[in-house]
Design a protein around this motif. Structure first.
Motif, PDB file in Angstrom:
ATOM      1  N   LEU A   1      -1.275 -10.586   8.118  1.00 21.15           N
ATOM      2  CA  LEU A   1      -1.606  -9.370   7.294  1.00 21.15           C
ATOM      3  C   LEU A   1      -2.564  -9.218   6.276  1.00 21.15           C
ATOM      4  O   LEU A   1      -2.685 -10.363   5.623  1.00 21.15           O
ATOM      5  N   GLN A   2      -3.445  -8.391   6.104  1.00 22.49           N
ATOM      6  CA  GLN A   2      -4.531  -8.484   5.354  1.00 22.49           C
ATOM      7  C   GLN A   2      -4.449  -7.132   4.471  1.00 22.49           C
ATOM      8  O   GLN A   2      -4.457  -5.959   5.170  1.00 22.49           O
ATOM      9  N   ALA A   3      -3.988  -7.194   3.284  1.00 25.46           N
ATOM     10  CA  ALA A   3      -3.993  -6.162   2.347  1.00 25.46           C
ATOM     11  C   ALA A   3      -5.348  -6.045   1.551  1.00 25.46           C
ATOM     12  O   ALA A   3      -5.903  -6.690   1.009  1.00 25.46           O
ATOM     13  N   PHE A   4      -5.799  -4.761   1.299  1.00 20.89           N
ATOM     14  CA  PHE A   4      -6.648  -4.254   0.755  1.00 20.89           C
ATOM     15  C   PHE A   4      -6.627  -2.749  -0.129  1.00 20.89           C
ATOM     16  O   PHE A   4      -5.774  -2.153   0.399  1.00 20.89           O
ATOM     17  N   GLY A   5      -7.793  -2.590  -0.842  1.00 18.76           N
ATOM     18  CA  GLY A   5      -7.741  -1.365  -1.468  1.00 18.76           C
ATOM     19  C   GLY A   5      -7.261  -1.364  -2.863  1.00 18.76           C
ATOM     20  O   GLY A   5      -7.428  -0.269  -3.578  1.00 18.76           O
ATOM     21  N   GLY A   6      -7.033  -2.495  -3.616  1.00 16.41           N
ATOM     22  CA  GLY A   6      -6.677  -2.388  -4.913  1.00 16.41           C
ATOM     23  C   GLY A   6      -7.727  -2.095  -5.697  1.00 16.41           C
ATOM     24  O   GLY A   6      -9.024  -2.317  -5.337  1.00 16.41           O
ATOM     25  N   GLY A   7      -7.642  -1.896  -6.967  1.00 17.83           N
ATOM     26  CA  GLY A   7      -8.762  -2.117  -7.925  1.00 17.83           C
ATOM     27  C   GLY A   7      -8.301  -1.638  -9.188  1.00 17.83           C
ATOM     28  O   GLY A   7      -7.044  -1.621  -9.568  1.00 17.83           O
ATOM     29  N   LEU A   8      -9.210  -0.967 -10.176  1.00 12.10           N
ATOM     30  CA  LEU A   8      -8.767  -0.698 -11.423  1.00 12.10           C
ATOM     31  C   LEU A   8      -8.786   0.797 -11.580  1.00 12.10           C
ATOM     32  O   LEU A   8      -9.837   1.365 -11.128  1.00 12.10           O
ATOM     33  N   VAL A   9      -7.733   1.452 -11.972  1.00 10.78           N
ATOM     34  CA  VAL A   9      -7.772   2.830 -12.154  1.00 10.78           C
ATOM     35  C   VAL A   9      -6.966   3.231 -13.659  1.00 10.78           C
ATOM     36  O   VAL A   9      -6.351   2.456 -14.197  1.00 10.78           O
ATOM     37  N   GLN A  10      -7.627   4.395 -14.161  1.00  7.88           N
ATOM     38  CA  GLN A  10      -6.807   4.842 -15.308  1.00  7.88           C
ATOM     39  C   GLN A  10      -5.583   5.350 -15.060  1.00  7.88           C
ATOM     40  O   GLN A  10      -4.973   6.008 -13.794  1.00  7.88           O
ATOM     41  N   ALA A  11      -4.431   5.411 -16.163  1.00  5.71           N
ATOM     42  CA  ALA A  11      -3.281   6.079 -15.838  1.00  5.71           C
ATOM     43  C   ALA A  11      -3.334   7.556 -15.682  1.00  5.71           C
ATOM     44  O   ALA A  11      -4.234   8.142 -15.822  1.00  5.71           O
ATOM     45  N   GLY A  12      -2.529   7.796 -14.471  1.00  9.07           N
ATOM     46  CA  GLY A  12      -2.517   9.114 -13.822  1.00  9.07           C
ATOM     47  C   GLY A  12      -3.468   9.196 -12.736  1.00  9.07           C
ATOM     48  O   GLY A  12      -3.438  10.221 -11.922  1.00  9.07           O
ATOM     49  N   GLY A  13      -3.978   8.165 -12.540  1.00  6.42           N
ATOM     50  CA  GLY A  13      -5.130   8.073 -11.318  1.00  6.42           C
ATOM     51  C   GLY A  13      -3.963   7.597 -10.013  1.00  6.42           C
ATOM     52  O   GLY A  13      -2.942   7.483  -9.758  1.00  6.42           O
TER      53      GLY A  13
ATOM     54  N   LEU B   1      -4.701   5.527  -6.042  1.00  2.59           N
ATOM     55  CA  LEU B   1      -4.922   4.289  -5.284  1.00  2.59           C
ATOM     56  C   LEU B   1      -4.388   4.414  -3.857  1.00  2.59           C
ATOM     57  O   LEU B   1      -3.132   4.699  -3.888  1.00  2.59           O
ATOM     58  N   ARG B   2      -5.049   4.073  -2.897  1.00  3.04           N
ATOM     59  CA  ARG B   2      -4.406   3.908  -1.504  1.00  3.04           C
ATOM     60  C   ARG B   2      -4.826   2.527  -0.867  1.00  3.04           C
ATOM     61  O   ARG B   2      -5.640   1.973  -0.770  1.00  3.04           O
ATOM     62  N   LEU B   3      -3.526   1.717  -0.839  1.00  5.71           N
ATOM     63  CA  LEU B   3      -3.586   0.502  -0.303  1.00  5.71           C
ATOM     64  C   LEU B   3      -3.393   0.620   1.156  1.00  5.71           C
ATOM     65  O   LEU B   3      -2.701   1.421   1.530  1.00  5.71           O
ATOM     66  N   SER B   4      -4.125  -0.447   1.755  1.00  7.39           N
ATOM     67  CA  SER B   4      -3.973  -0.553   3.135  1.00  7.39           C
ATOM     68  C   SER B   4      -3.503  -2.099   3.906  1.00  7.39           C
ATOM     69  O   SER B   4      -3.773  -2.805   3.045  1.00  7.39           O
ATOM     70  N   CYS B   5      -2.849  -2.319   4.861  1.00 10.74           N
ATOM     71  CA  CYS B   5      -2.327  -3.562   5.264  1.00 10.74           C
ATOM     72  C   CYS B   5      -2.504  -3.427   6.918  1.00 10.74           C
ATOM     73  O   CYS B   5      -1.804  -2.811   7.658  1.00 10.74           O
ATOM     74  N   ALA B   6      -3.797  -4.233   7.307  1.00 12.01           N
ATOM     75  CA  ALA B   6      -3.867  -4.446   8.571  1.00 12.01           C
ATOM     76  C   ALA B   6      -3.153  -5.680   9.181  1.00 12.01           C
ATOM     77  O   ALA B   6      -3.426  -6.622   8.698  1.00 12.01           O
ATOM     78  N   ALA B   7      -2.472  -5.352  10.251  1.00 12.72           N
ATOM     79  CA  ALA B   7      -2.109  -6.533  11.025  1.00 12.72           C
ATOM     80  C   ALA B   7      -2.712  -6.732  12.115  1.00 12.72           C
ATOM     81  O   ALA B   7      -3.126  -6.394  12.985  1.00 12.72           O
ATOM     82  N   SER B   8      -2.457  -8.178  12.564  1.00 10.47           N
ATOM     83  CA  SER B   8      -2.919  -8.777  13.977  1.00 10.47           C
ATOM     84  C   SER B   8      -1.952  -9.659  14.278  1.00 10.47           C
ATOM     85  O   SER B   8      -1.311 -10.372  13.656  1.00 10.47           O
ATOM     86  N   GLY B   9      -1.839  -9.803  15.982  1.00 15.83           N
ATOM     87  CA  GLY B   9      -0.949 -10.769  16.313  1.00 15.83           C
ATOM     88  C   GLY B   9       0.148 -10.034  17.190  1.00 15.83           C
ATOM     89  O   GLY B   9      -0.202  -9.474  18.084  1.00 15.83           O
ATOM     90  N   ARG B  10       1.460 -10.193  16.479  1.00 20.22           N
ATOM     91  CA  ARG B  10       2.477  -9.797  17.555  1.00 20.22           C
ATOM     92  C   ARG B  10       2.671  -8.235  17.441  1.00 20.22           C
ATOM     93  O   ARG B  10       1.856  -7.726  16.896  1.00 20.22           O
ATOM     94  N   THR B  11       3.761  -7.693  18.060  1.00 23.45           N
ATOM     95  CA  THR B  11       3.889  -6.368  18.239  1.00 23.45           C
ATOM     96  C   THR B  11       4.041  -5.545  17.022  1.00 23.45           C
ATOM     97  O   THR B  11       5.307  -5.553  16.604  1.00 23.45           O
ATOM     98  N   PHE B  12       3.074  -5.380  16.355  1.00 22.79           N
ATOM     99  CA  PHE B  12       3.438  -4.558  14.989  1.00 22.79           C
ATOM    100  C   PHE B  12       4.482  -3.276  15.029  1.00 22.79           C
ATOM    101  O   PHE B  12       5.072  -3.421  14.100  1.00 22.79           O
ATOM    102  N   SER B  13       4.264  -2.670  16.192  1.00 20.11           N
ATOM    103  CA  SER B  13       5.135  -1.468  15.966  1.00 20.11           C
ATOM    104  C   SER B  13       6.629  -1.647  16.301  1.00 20.11           C
ATOM    105  O   SER B  13       7.314  -0.941  16.137  1.00 20.11           O
ATOM    106  N   SER B  14       7.097  -2.970  16.502  1.00 19.24           N
ATOM    107  CA  SER B  14       8.440  -3.138  16.556  1.00 19.24           C
ATOM    108  C   SER B  14       9.168  -3.584  15.428  1.00 19.24           C
ATOM    109  O   SER B  14      10.245  -3.904  15.409  1.00 19.24           O
ATOM    110  N   TYR B  15       8.368  -3.776  14.189  1.00 19.31           N
ATOM    111  CA  TYR B  15       8.936  -4.258  12.982  1.00 19.31           C
ATOM    112  C   TYR B  15       8.595  -3.246  11.847  1.00 19.31           C
ATOM    113  O   TYR B  15       7.802  -2.434  11.570  1.00 19.31           O
TER     114      TYR B  15
END
Length: 126
Positions: A3-15, A17-31
């Motif tokens: 699993l690889q997560a990305f999308g973090g950062g610095l944001v002001q209160a009220g703002g 963000l969208r985080l993403s997590c890309a998976a590789s390997g076994r059948t992701f859709s079963s979990y």
């Protein structure tokens, strides 16, 4: 599953963000997949989880109504849309995979997850 997560950062209160997590390997859709976070000096805590079909979600009370978890099984990716961010949301966010394929109950405990991403840092300034 890797699993690889990305999308973090610095944001002001009220703002937002969208985080993403890309998976590789076994059948992701079963979990089921989850997001956790860990603030400095604190324990890692549950944020949100989504069923393997994407049809059911469950949130921590602290983020309910502000965060939305979703997934795209065709892209082996899970997302965390974070709106109306608060300084107390500052943490390293981790995505994780349920240890049990096809589990019907949505897991919210750390021990129920076996594969973890490396984390992406979110900082919310006041």
């Amino acid at each position: 599953v890797q699993l690889q997560a990305f999308g973090g950062g610095l944001v002001q209160a009220g703002g937002s963000l969208r985080l993403s997590c890309a998976a590789s390997g076994r059948t992701f859709s079963s979990y089921n997949m989850g997001w956790f976070r860990q603030a400095p000096g604190k324990e890692r805590e549950f944020v949100a989880t989504i069923s393997w079909t994407g049809g059911r979600t469950y949130y921590a009370d602290s983020v309910k109504g502000r965060f939305t978890i979703s997934r795209d099984n065709a892209k082996d990716t899970v997302y965390l849309q974070m709106n109306n961010l608060k300084p107390e949301d500052t943490a390293v966010y981790y995505c994780a995979k349920d240890s049990t394929s096809g589990r019907l109950r949505l897991p919210s405990q750390r021990y129920e997850y076996d594969d973890w991403g490396q984390g992406t840092e979110v900082t919310v300034s006041s």
